[in-house]
Each structure stands twice: as C-alpha cells, then as structure tokens.
Design an enzyme around this catalytic site. Structure first.
Site, PDB file in Angstrom:
ATOM      1  N   CYS A 112      28.904   1.414  51.611  1.00  0.00           N
ATOM      2  CA  CYS A 112      28.439   2.794  51.397  1.00  0.00           C
ATOM      3  C   CYS A 112      27.537   3.296  52.520  1.00  0.00           C
ATOM      4  CB  CYS A 112      27.715   2.902  50.067  1.00  0.00           C
ATOM      5  SG  CYS A 112      28.744   2.416  48.694  1.00  0.00           S
ATOM      6  N   HIS A 248      23.188   8.785  50.371  1.00  0.00           N
ATOM      7  CA  HIS A 248      24.425   8.295  49.762  1.00  0.00           C
ATOM      8  C   HIS A 248      24.377   8.592  48.267  1.00  0.00           C
ATOM      9  CE1 HIS A 248      27.557   5.891  48.224  1.00  0.00           C
ATOM     10  NE2 HIS A 248      26.778   4.923  47.792  1.00  0.00           N
ATOM     11  N   ASN A 278      30.399   8.092  42.940  1.00  0.00           N
ATOM     12  CA  ASN A 278      30.068   7.397  44.189  1.00  0.00           C
ATOM     13  C   ASN A 278      31.364   7.200  44.985  1.00  0.00           C
ATOM     14  OD1 ASN A 278      29.526   5.476  46.155  1.00  0.00           O
ATOM     15  ND2 ASN A 278      28.288   4.165  44.818  1.00  0.00           N
TER      16      ASN A 278
END
Ligand code: ACO
Length: 321
Positions: A112, A248, A278
């Site tokens: 990520c 993020h 996500n």
C-alpha cells in the site's frame, strides 16, 4: 535538483459495486460493523479484469488527456502487490499493450506504500524533458480469503496514476521512506508453492491475504505522523504550509487519529474510503485524481502523500501540484 512534476492524473475503478449489505450474504458481518470500524460503505470489484487491465485503462486515459503518443514515453512504473504474473511485470504488459516502444517498464512492490515509492523512483530516474507514467494498481479481490471477514470487507480494486515530466527543479520537496521488515509477518499474501523434483514439497502455497489488523493499525497511527514530521523538517516546511494530506485509504478511523496526533483539522485529510475501500497502491493516486478533477486541489498546492502497508513499508513525499 532535477526531478518530476505532475502533468496529468487519472484513475479507473471496475464498474461492479459491492455494497456492505451484499457482503452479509457471503459472510457473517454487517453494514454497521464495517462502516463504524472502517468508514467503508462500498467497494468496486473486478468481474473480468486483471491488474494489467485496470492499469492499462489509467495509462490510456493519461495519454489521451495529454494528447501524447505512446512512443513518447520514456518509462512506465507500476506500483502493485497483485501482478497478473510474477513475470512479466504489469508495467511490461502495459508497455506492450500501449506500444510504448521507447519506454522501459518496471513494477515496484511496496504494497500500500508502493505509489510513494514508485514516485520517488521516477523522481530520481527522470532526465529533463523525459516523460513517464507512474501508476498504482491493485486487484486484491483475487488475493482475499473471502471466508475471512476480518480482511475481506476492507479491500477494493482499482488503479490511479500520474503522467510526469522531467524538470530542472523537482516538484518533490522531500521524501521519507522506511521499512520495518522485522514485522513483515503482519501482512502476507501470494506465497506460491515450491514442489521441486529435488526435495518434494518444501513450501506449501499460502495464496490468500493474512493480516494482523490491530498491529497494522498501531504501526500506522504511530509511524505515519513521525514520517510526515520528518519529511516536513527536511523540506524546511511546517504543516501550516501544506494544503492537503493524502493518506493511504486503509481505514477512516486511522485518518482521524493521525490528523488528531498532528493537531490538524480533519478537512486537511480528505478521504474517499467510503466509496472504494482500501485499494492498496491505487488509493493515493485515485484520491489525488478525484480532488484535482473536482478542483479541491489546484496548481501550486503543496501536498503530502503518505502510504503504509505490507513490508511493513512506509513512505511520505511532499510535492507541489
Ligand atoms: N464483521 C463483523 N465482525 C467482525 C468483522 C467483520 N467484518 N471483522 C472482525 N470482526 C469481529 C472480530 O471477530 C472481533 O470479535 P470478538 O471481539 O468477538 O473477537 C471484533 O470484531 C473486533 O475485531 P478487531 O480485529 O479487534 O477489530 P478492530 O477494531 O481492530 O478493527 C480492522 C479491525 C478494521 C481490520 C482494523 O484493525 C484496521 O483497520 N487495521 C488496519 C488494517 C490496514 O491498515 N491495513 C493496511 C495495509 S493493507 C496492505 O498493505 C495491502
């Protein structure tokens, strides 16, 4: 110092939307649990596409927006932890599909945090006048254990990216990259089996996502504020110089906690996690593109991007749009 500036931004998410309520048909969960613990309402999930397909969509959009021939690209960097194959890389697949014959192509895997790492690589590699694509793309729906409600509800598929150009003075003011490999077990996925003829099965496959959610939560809320302060210090800037902080998009509650630790108003930390979940390496460029297209980010704005995730990896960059 020479480096990149952002010319264009674009993103792509699959059409199929999966609402929290739909997940209750597949696992023991509820809209109330997911939205109150994470801020996620829905996610977009592929039905036929793979990572190279969603990446290609973004690459094509970036070239169309800039009216640029694929042969004019000097490189394609793709941040991903979910490539179609271990080889070829997604960047090479996209280079071939585009016909970007003069571009070298490279995948960057820092989960990520990958987009910040790829942007940093681009900033160091680029020569004045060169142009390249930096795209974050992940299709985590293929790595999710759909029987594990603790992680299955969190993720969505998508891609986002920038067309960048080499300029004499980089738009990046400072970067802080850090890896906490001692905690690498906290997020794992995609282990292939080794059944070699010499020794038999020496390593079984562990294809699906396994995560210690609480450990990652604690890691991010502790380390992200420190990384942002470190990068600001080396850029000789303070948070009051920053227009937006794009974290993020892993969990809305984490964003709130990080904003609070930095003593900043939540409005400075825009989120879109409710819509996408996500999306791993894609989350920062998807958010950046949405904010730029809606004019919430304007030319000249100073931005912080911070990614964190598998590795455990962490990356902050401070950039003027
Ligand atoms: N639906 C209903 N109940 C659930 C669900 C679910 N989907 N998932 C877990 N629960 C239950 C658990 O079983 C537990 O029940 P119990 O108390 O009876 O044992 C309870 O809810 C609490 O579970 P926790 O795991 O303690 O919940 P927590 O508040 O820590 O939230 C979460 C979990 C959302 C995963 C959080 O820890 C988090 O967001 N962590 C960060 C993850 C992250 O940032 N990952 C980013 C990196 S990913 C990458 O790099 C690709």
């Amino acid at each position: 110092m020479a480096g990149i500036r952002i010319l264009e931004t674009a993103h792509y998410v699959p059409e199929r939307i999966v609402e929290n309520e739909e997940l209750t048909h597949y696992m023991d969960t509820s809209d109330e649990w997911i939205s109150s613990r994470t801020g996620i309402s829905r996610r977009h999930v592929v039905t036929a596409e793979n990572t190279s397909d969603v990446t290609l969509k973004v690459a094509q959009a970036l070239l169309a927006q800039a009216d640029l021939e694929p042969a004019k690209l000097d490189f394609i960097l793709v941040a991903t932890m979910s490539p179609d194959y271990l080889t070829p890389g997604v960047a090479a697949q996209v280079q071939g599909a585009l016909g970007a014959i003069n571009a070298f192509a490279l995948d960057v895997n820092a989960a990520c945090a990958g987009f910040v790492y790829a942007l940093t690589v681009a900033d160091k590699l680029i020569a004045e006048g060169q142009r390249g694509l930096v795209i974050g793309a992940d299709v985590l729906s293929k790595l999710i254990d759909w029987d594990d409600r603790t992680s299955a509800v969190l993720f969505g598929d998508g891609a986002g990216g920038f067309l960048v150009e080499g300029v004499p003075v980089s738009a990046i003011h400072a970067t802080d990259l850090a890896t906490f490999g001692i905690d690498n077990h906290a997020i794992r996925a995609g282990k292939v089996a080794n059944k070699n003829v010499i020794a038999g099965e020496i390593s079984p496959a562990e294809p699906y996502f396994a995560m210690s959610g609480r450990d990652v939560y604690n890691f991010a809320t502790r380390q992200v504020p420190m990384s942002i302060v470190k990068a600001l210090d080396s850029a000789e800037l303070t948070l009051s110089d920053i227009d937006k902080v794009l974290l993020h998009q892993a969990n809305g509650r984490m964003v709130e906690q990080i904003a609070k630790k930095l003593k900043q108003p939540l409005e400075k930390f825009p989120t879109n996690i409710a819509e996408y979940g996500n999306t791993s390496a894609a989350s920062i460029p998807i958010l950046a593109d949405e904010l730029i297209k809606s004019e919430a980010i304007k030319r000249g704005d100073k931005l912080v991007f911070t990614g964190f995730g598998g590795g455990l990896s962490l990356g902050t960059t401070i950039i003027t749009y």
